[in-house]
Write a protein that holds these residues in place. Structure first.
Motif, PDB file in Angstrom:
ATOM      1  N   VAL A 193       0.890  -1.142  -0.021  1.00  0.00           N
ATOM      2  CA  VAL A 193       0.025   0.068  -0.115  1.00  0.00           C
ATOM      3  C   VAL A 193       0.930   1.303   0.025  1.00  0.00           C
ATOM      4  N   GLN A 194       0.576   2.158  -0.667  1.00  0.00           N
ATOM      5  CA  GLN A 194       1.242   3.316  -1.171  1.00  0.00           C
ATOM      6  C   GLN A 194       0.361   4.489  -0.352  1.00  0.00           C
ATOM      7  N   THR A 238      -4.104   9.733   0.799  1.00  0.00           N
ATOM      8  CA  THR A 238      -4.645   9.018  -0.102  1.00  0.00           C
ATOM      9  C   THR A 238      -3.996   7.622  -0.519  1.00  0.00           C
ATOM     10  N   ALA A 239      -4.814   6.493  -0.509  1.00  0.00           N
ATOM     11  CA  ALA A 239      -3.960   5.364  -0.551  1.00  0.00           C
ATOM     12  C   ALA A 239      -4.324   4.537  -1.649  1.00  0.00           C
ATOM     13  N   SER A 240      -3.170   3.874  -2.252  1.00  0.00           N
ATOM     14  CA  SER A 240      -3.419   2.930  -3.345  1.00  0.00           C
ATOM     15  C   SER A 240      -4.003   1.616  -2.896  1.00  0.00           C
ATOM     16  N   GLY A 241      -4.474   0.986  -3.896  1.00  0.00           N
ATOM     17  CA  GLY A 241      -5.051  -0.422  -3.906  1.00  0.00           C
ATOM     18  C   GLY A 241      -6.568  -0.501  -3.624  1.00  0.00           C
ATOM     19  N   ARG A 242      -7.207  -1.620  -3.357  1.00  0.00           N
ATOM     20  CA  ARG A 242      -8.510  -1.721  -3.371  1.00  0.00           C
ATOM     21  C   ARG A 242      -8.943  -2.119  -2.016  1.00  0.00           C
ATOM     22  N   ASN A 286     -10.803   6.280  -1.146  1.00  0.00           N
ATOM     23  CA  ASN A 286      -9.529   5.578  -0.614  1.00  0.00           C
ATOM     24  C   ASN A 286      -8.680   6.906   0.302  1.00  0.00           C
ATOM     25  N   THR A 287      -9.314   7.712   0.892  1.00  0.00           N
ATOM     26  CA  THR A 287      -8.706   9.010   1.614  1.00  0.00           C
ATOM     27  C   THR A 287      -9.255   8.965   3.156  1.00  0.00           C
TER      28      THR A 287
END
Length: 118
Positions: free
Chosen positions: A2-3, A23-27, A77-78
């Protein structure tokens, strides 16, 4: 993996407000508990606020309770940290972190500087 990417820091005067975003990457963002930490010069990193992954249960350290609000938008995603009535002692680098339900803050952002002048 996760970034996390923070934004929203800056230089403000005492009494002003800022909103930090992370804000995160990924689902799988909705499955993480999220937290905001800060580290002032010469001090240890401290946990400021957390929000749980499902019910949105929140926690705040005493020094910010009533002034800061943590929230999350899982569709974006935030996670946010609304900071009101800022004080010079809030000056620090603010980091967001994610706990993927392991009990550990395993993922960290790069940090964003918040400076509050008196």
């Amino acid at each position: 993996q996760v970034q996390l990417v923070e934004s929203g820091g800056g230089l403000v005067q005492a009494g002003d407000s800022l909103r930090l975003s992370c804000t995160a990457s990924g689902r799988t963002f909705s499955s993480y508990s999220m937290g905001w930490f800060r580290q002032a010069p010469g001090k240890e990193r401290e946990l400021v606020a957390t929000i749980s992954r499902i019910a949105g249960v929140t926690w705040y350290t005493d020094s910010v309770r009533g002034r800061f609000t943590i929230s999350r938008d899982n569709a974006k995603n935030t996670v946010y940290l609304q900071m009101n009535s800022l004080k010079p002692e809030d000056t620090a680098v603010y980091y967001c972190a994610a706990d993927p339900n392991t009990g550990n803050w395993e993922y960290w952002g790069q940090g964003t500087q918040v400076t509050v002048s008196s």
